[in-house]
Design a protein around this motif. Structure first.
Motif, PDB file in Angstrom:
ATOM      1  N   ASN A  47       0.836  -1.199   0.000  1.00 62.26           N
ATOM      2  CA  ASN A  47       0.000   0.000   0.000  1.00 62.26           C
ATOM      3  C   ASN A  47       0.869   1.247   0.000  1.00 62.26           C
ATOM      4  OD1 ASN A  47      -1.592  -2.249   1.676  1.00 62.26           O
ATOM      5  ND2 ASN A  47      -2.950  -1.063   0.374  1.00 62.26           N
ATOM      6  N   THR A  63      -4.793   2.673   0.896  1.00 61.89           N
ATOM      7  CA  THR A  63      -4.943   2.955  -0.522  1.00 61.89           C
ATOM      8  C   THR A  63      -3.704   2.443  -1.243  1.00 61.89           C
ATOM      9  OG1 THR A  63      -3.946   5.149  -0.286  1.00 61.89           O
ATOM     10  CG2 THR A  63      -6.353   5.004  -0.112  1.00 61.89           C
ATOM     11  N   GLU A  80      -3.871  -2.032  -4.889  1.00 62.28           N
ATOM     12  CA  GLU A  80      -4.995  -2.765  -5.436  1.00 62.28           C
ATOM     13  C   GLU A  80      -4.502  -3.746  -6.493  1.00 62.28           C
ATOM     14  OE1 GLU A  80      -4.926   0.557  -5.159  1.00 62.28           O
ATOM     15  OE2 GLU A  80      -6.559   1.045  -3.805  1.00 62.28           O
TER      16      GLU A  80
END
Length: 164
Positions: free
Chosen positions: A113, A130, A133
């Motif tokens: 991340n 965040t 992904e």
């Protein structure tokens, strides 16, 4: 079989399996926005893109579980992580610089991340990682995220939770 082994090795190599516990890039966050990158050990203060500021973000030694709490002094950082020492020192210094704000610290499990966001909804304060992904890690990485928020934006009886 050979291809499967190579794919597995690539995944492990991509998850920081080498024990790297250096600071992970991140500088600031606003509720619901992903922060741009910069190391928390940079000399320049974090820039805020909104009312909420991510004042410290780094990969930390395995914590084993998620944690979340309001931070009132630099000493409070110590109960979240045991190291690495430079990350703890940077987080403690960031907390000391933001006296007068309400601060919240989280240790969250993730994978490569690059930042975190803070959410204040219905009397609950939560954080989410965040970046990262679509990355598959065999072993979770743990990240310390500390946010400073102007006191008037947080209800006095807000509950802090590691789970969104």
């Amino acid at each position: 079989m050979k291809v499967a082994v190579l794919v597995l090795l690539a995944l492990v190599a991509g998850c920081g399996a080498g024990g790297d516990v250096t600071a992970t890039p991140a500088r600031s966050a606003s509720t619901g926005a992903s922060p741009p990158g910069a190391s928390p050990s940079d000399a320049s203060p974090p820039a805020s893109t909104g009312a909420t500021t991510l004042i410290a973000f780094a990969m930390v030694s395995s914590a084993g579980t998620a944690a979340a709490a309001e931070v009132r002094s630099p000493d409070d950082v110590d109960r979240f992580v045991g190291g690495p020492p430079d990350v703890v020192a940077t987080a403690r210094a960031a907390v000391a610089r933001h006296a007068g704000s309400r601060m919240f610290a989280f240790v969250l499990a993730g994978c490569q991340n690059t930042g975190a966001t803070l959410s204040i909804r219905a009397g609950r304060v939560t954080a989410a990682l965040t970046g990262g992904e679509g990355i598959a890690c065999l072993v979770a990485e743990y990240f310390l995220a500390v946010f400073a928020v102007p006191a008037h934006l947080v209800p006095p009886d807000a509950k802090v939770s590691a789970a969104p």
